[in-house]
Motif scaffolding. Sequence first.
Motif, PDB file in Angstrom:
ATOM      1  N   ASN A  87       0.805  -1.228   0.000  1.00  0.00           N
ATOM      2  CA  ASN A  87       0.000   0.000   0.000  1.00  0.00           C
ATOM      3  C   ASN A  87       0.838   1.278   0.000  1.00  0.00           C
ATOM      4  O   ASN A  87       0.311   2.372   0.237  1.00  0.00           O
ATOM      5  CB  ASN A  87      -0.957  -0.007   1.197  1.00  0.00           C
ATOM      6  CG  ASN A  87      -2.045  -1.059   1.034  1.00  0.00           C
ATOM      7  OD1 ASN A  87      -2.997  -0.847   0.303  1.00  0.00           O
ATOM      8  ND2 ASN A  87      -1.870  -2.206   1.668  1.00  0.00           N
ATOM      9  N   HIS A  93       2.250   2.820   9.760  1.00  0.00           N
ATOM     10  CA  HIS A  93       0.876   3.200   9.398  1.00  0.00           C
ATOM     11  C   HIS A  93      -0.097   2.023   9.560  1.00  0.00           C
ATOM     12  O   HIS A  93      -1.298   2.195   9.376  1.00  0.00           O
ATOM     13  CB  HIS A  93       0.821   3.645   7.930  1.00  0.00           C
ATOM     14  CG  HIS A  93       1.453   4.975   7.665  1.00  0.00           C
ATOM     15  ND1 HIS A  93       0.740   6.146   7.621  1.00  0.00           N
ATOM     16  CD2 HIS A  93       2.729   5.314   7.437  1.00  0.00           C
ATOM     17  CE1 HIS A  93       1.552   7.160   7.362  1.00  0.00           C
ATOM     18  NE2 HIS A  93       2.774   6.670   7.241  1.00  0.00           N
ATOM     19  N   HIS A 205     -12.656  -4.167  -1.005  1.00  0.00           N
ATOM     20  CA  HIS A 205     -11.723  -3.450  -1.877  1.00  0.00           C
ATOM     21  C   HIS A 205     -11.295  -4.266  -3.109  1.00  0.00           C
ATOM     22  O   HIS A 205     -11.401  -3.811  -4.249  1.00  0.00           O
ATOM     23  CB  HIS A 205     -10.497  -3.073  -1.017  1.00  0.00           C
ATOM     24  CG  HIS A 205      -9.295  -2.661  -1.770  1.00  0.00           C
ATOM     25  ND1 HIS A 205      -9.183  -1.424  -2.361  1.00  0.00           N
ATOM     26  CD2 HIS A 205      -8.131  -3.324  -2.039  1.00  0.00           C
ATOM     27  CE1 HIS A 205      -8.010  -1.345  -2.959  1.00  0.00           C
ATOM     28  NE2 HIS A 205      -7.353  -2.475  -2.784  1.00  0.00           N
ATOM     29  N   THR A 215      -9.757   3.304  -3.806  1.00  0.00           N
ATOM     30  CA  THR A 215      -9.408   3.305  -2.387  1.00  0.00           C
ATOM     31  C   THR A 215      -9.054   4.726  -1.961  1.00  0.00           C
ATOM     32  O   THR A 215      -8.692   5.556  -2.803  1.00  0.00           O
ATOM     33  CB  THR A 215      -8.218   2.365  -2.128  1.00  0.00           C
ATOM     34  OG1 THR A 215      -7.817   2.501  -0.753  1.00  0.00           O
ATOM     35  CG2 THR A 215      -7.023   2.679  -3.002  1.00  0.00           C
ATOM     36  N   THR A 217      -6.603   5.187   0.337  1.00  0.00           N
ATOM     37  CA  THR A 217      -5.321   5.046   1.046  1.00  0.00           C
ATOM     38  C   THR A 217      -4.338   6.178   0.704  1.00  0.00           C
ATOM     39  O   THR A 217      -3.518   6.529   1.537  1.00  0.00           O
ATOM     40  CB  THR A 217      -4.641   3.695   0.750  1.00  0.00           C
ATOM     41  OG1 THR A 217      -4.696   3.463  -0.651  1.00  0.00           O
ATOM     42  CG2 THR A 217      -5.304   2.552   1.471  1.00  0.00           C
ATOM     43  N   ILE A 220      -3.989   9.022   3.237  1.00  0.00           N
ATOM     44  CA  ILE A 220      -3.390   8.826   4.569  1.00  0.00           C
ATOM     45  C   ILE A 220      -2.070   9.584   4.615  1.00  0.00           C
ATOM     46  O   ILE A 220      -1.212   9.390   3.761  1.00  0.00           O
ATOM     47  CB  ILE A 220      -3.115   7.323   4.820  1.00  0.00           C
ATOM     48  CG1 ILE A 220      -4.399   6.507   4.718  1.00  0.00           C
ATOM     49  CG2 ILE A 220      -2.389   7.120   6.154  1.00  0.00           C
ATOM     50  CD1 ILE A 220      -5.311   6.531   5.881  1.00  0.00           C
ATOM     51  N   ILE A 228      -8.507   3.528   7.464  1.00  0.00           N
ATOM     52  CA  ILE A 228      -9.068   2.628   6.440  1.00  0.00           C
ATOM     53  C   ILE A 228      -8.903   1.194   6.930  1.00  0.00           C
ATOM     54  O   ILE A 228      -7.813   0.805   7.355  1.00  0.00           O
ATOM     55  CB  ILE A 228      -8.348   2.850   5.098  1.00  0.00           C
ATOM     56  CG1 ILE A 228      -8.734   4.242   4.574  1.00  0.00           C
ATOM     57  CG2 ILE A 228      -8.720   1.753   4.075  1.00  0.00           C
ATOM     58  CD1 ILE A 228      -7.980   4.693   3.373  1.00  0.00           C
ATOM     59  N   ARG A 230      -9.352  -3.000   6.151  1.00  0.00           N
ATOM     60  CA  ARG A 230      -9.462  -4.049   5.119  1.00  0.00           C
ATOM     61  C   ARG A 230      -9.463  -5.412   5.832  1.00  0.00           C
ATOM     62  O   ARG A 230      -9.133  -5.493   7.009  1.00  0.00           O
ATOM     63  CB  ARG A 230      -8.267  -3.996   4.168  1.00  0.00           C
ATOM     64  CG  ARG A 230      -8.081  -2.669   3.450  1.00  0.00           C
ATOM     65  CD  ARG A 230      -8.350  -2.806   1.956  1.00  0.00           C
ATOM     66  NE  ARG A 230      -8.052  -1.574   1.243  1.00  0.00           N
ATOM     67  CZ  ARG A 230      -6.866  -1.276   0.716  1.00  0.00           C
ATOM     68  NH1 ARG A 230      -5.859  -2.142   0.809  1.00  0.00           N
ATOM     69  NH2 ARG A 230      -6.674  -0.135   0.075  1.00  0.00           N
ATOM     70  N   ILE A 247      -5.126   1.003   7.935  1.00  0.00           N
ATOM     71  CA  ILE A 247      -4.084   1.925   7.479  1.00  0.00           C
ATOM     72  C   ILE A 247      -4.501   3.305   7.998  1.00  0.00           C
ATOM     73  O   ILE A 247      -5.656   3.720   7.802  1.00  0.00           O
ATOM     74  CB  ILE A 247      -3.977   1.949   5.934  1.00  0.00           C
ATOM     75  CG1 ILE A 247      -3.885   0.515   5.381  1.00  0.00           C
ATOM     76  CG2 ILE A 247      -2.779   2.778   5.492  1.00  0.00           C
ATOM     77  CD1 ILE A 247      -3.833   0.436   3.872  1.00  0.00           C
ATOM     78  N   SER A 248      -3.594   3.963   8.671  1.00  0.00           N
ATOM     79  CA  SER A 248      -3.895   5.293   9.238  1.00  0.00           C
ATOM     80  C   SER A 248      -2.579   6.036   9.417  1.00  0.00           C
ATOM     81  O   SER A 248      -1.519   5.514   9.078  1.00  0.00           O
ATOM     82  CB  SER A 248      -4.586   5.132  10.599  1.00  0.00           C
ATOM     83  OG  SER A 248      -3.665   4.568  11.525  1.00  0.00           O
TER      84      SER A 248
END
Length: 371
Positions: A87, A93, A205, A215, A217, A220, A228, A230, A247-248
């Motif tokens: 990603n 993250h 996704h 997405t 992503t 971020i 987000i 998944r 994911i952040s």
Amino acid sequence: MKNNISRKSFLRQGTALFGGALIAPYTSLTPFISESQREPIRMMYNENPYGPSRIAKKAMQKAFSESNLYTMRIARNEFTDLIADQNNVDSDHITIGFGSREILNKAAMMNGIDNGEMISPQLTFEAINQYAKKAMNTKVKRIAMRNDLHIDLEKMASSITKNTKMIYICNPNNPTGLALDSNELESFCKEVSKKIVVFIDEAYHEYAIGDGYNTMTHLIGADNKIIISRTASKVHGLAGLRVGYAISSPKVASRLKTYLNGSLNVVGLRAAIASYRDDKFQAFSIEKNNQARKIVTDHLDKRGIVYLPSHTNFIFLKTGMEIQKFQPAMKKHGVIVGRPFPPYTAWCRLSMAKPEEMKFFNQGLDKVLSV
Ligand SMILES: Cc1ncc(COP(=O)(O)O)c(C=O)c1O
């Protein structure tokens, strides 16, 4: 006798060898079963009927022998690095959860601890709303859908008050299967995340990529409020093993991690590591899902039954019959369909099974609706 290969199995092997080089490794050879002997087909939980992949199963078998060890931490770090790499973000993250439901619940917990109210669409995946309400006693404001059953982003944004601290968007949404316009969602995320947490659930996704969906992503950053989630439960077919991730920003990730149960398992993680590298299995699952969806939508088109364009492994269709009646009626025809989604009780969420099984839904539907 070991060497006594029957004509039938010889023919099957022949088909596997020459007929479907891509498909054969994943399709099981099932003997003929009459309709009355058949187990009901699971078309209710949005599972992958083919998973786990052969490569994931192999990884699991290998992991059995380390089940006595606390090596899940090593496996978690490996999976974290893999997800970060796939990603285009750094590993700090990423948060790995016991299924994405753990991520959803812990985000709701975080919001509850901050005394925040939540905003969520009226028709969506319920886990985060239920946890917020029941475990955290959070006020969850539910926002009516647009007439076309899309999430109403404008209304969601204008419903934010000084007490709101988190907003939940499932994209593509469950149970509708609809994907939001990427540009609209991107503007929404950029604006709203300046003030409050925007939680985007991207459980579907992989099924949606390249089909009018995008997405979030790429939004971020080093320090923003977008989360987000998944899951390995859908296209990877690992629902029973409980692996999901978020994911952040590193700041949000490190806070989320303080609330996690720490109850990951090495077999699930090893399966996920193998599966996320197994592009062929994912492509195969998506192709089969598209075939299954087409078998149903062709039939619905023929019958003039309304359904929403799906970006997922399920279809939301308007049978016109109350789901409380439709569900047991379909079960009599050997098909289990999704639960009620009030107030849309004349609709049905249908999860895709294997393409060759979808005829049982079509036939059952014809019988049930002709009564
Ligand atoms: C939109 C959505 N989010 C999250 C989940 C939970 O998935 P997991 O198995 O990762 O907890 C589901 C499961 O059906 C889902 O539909």
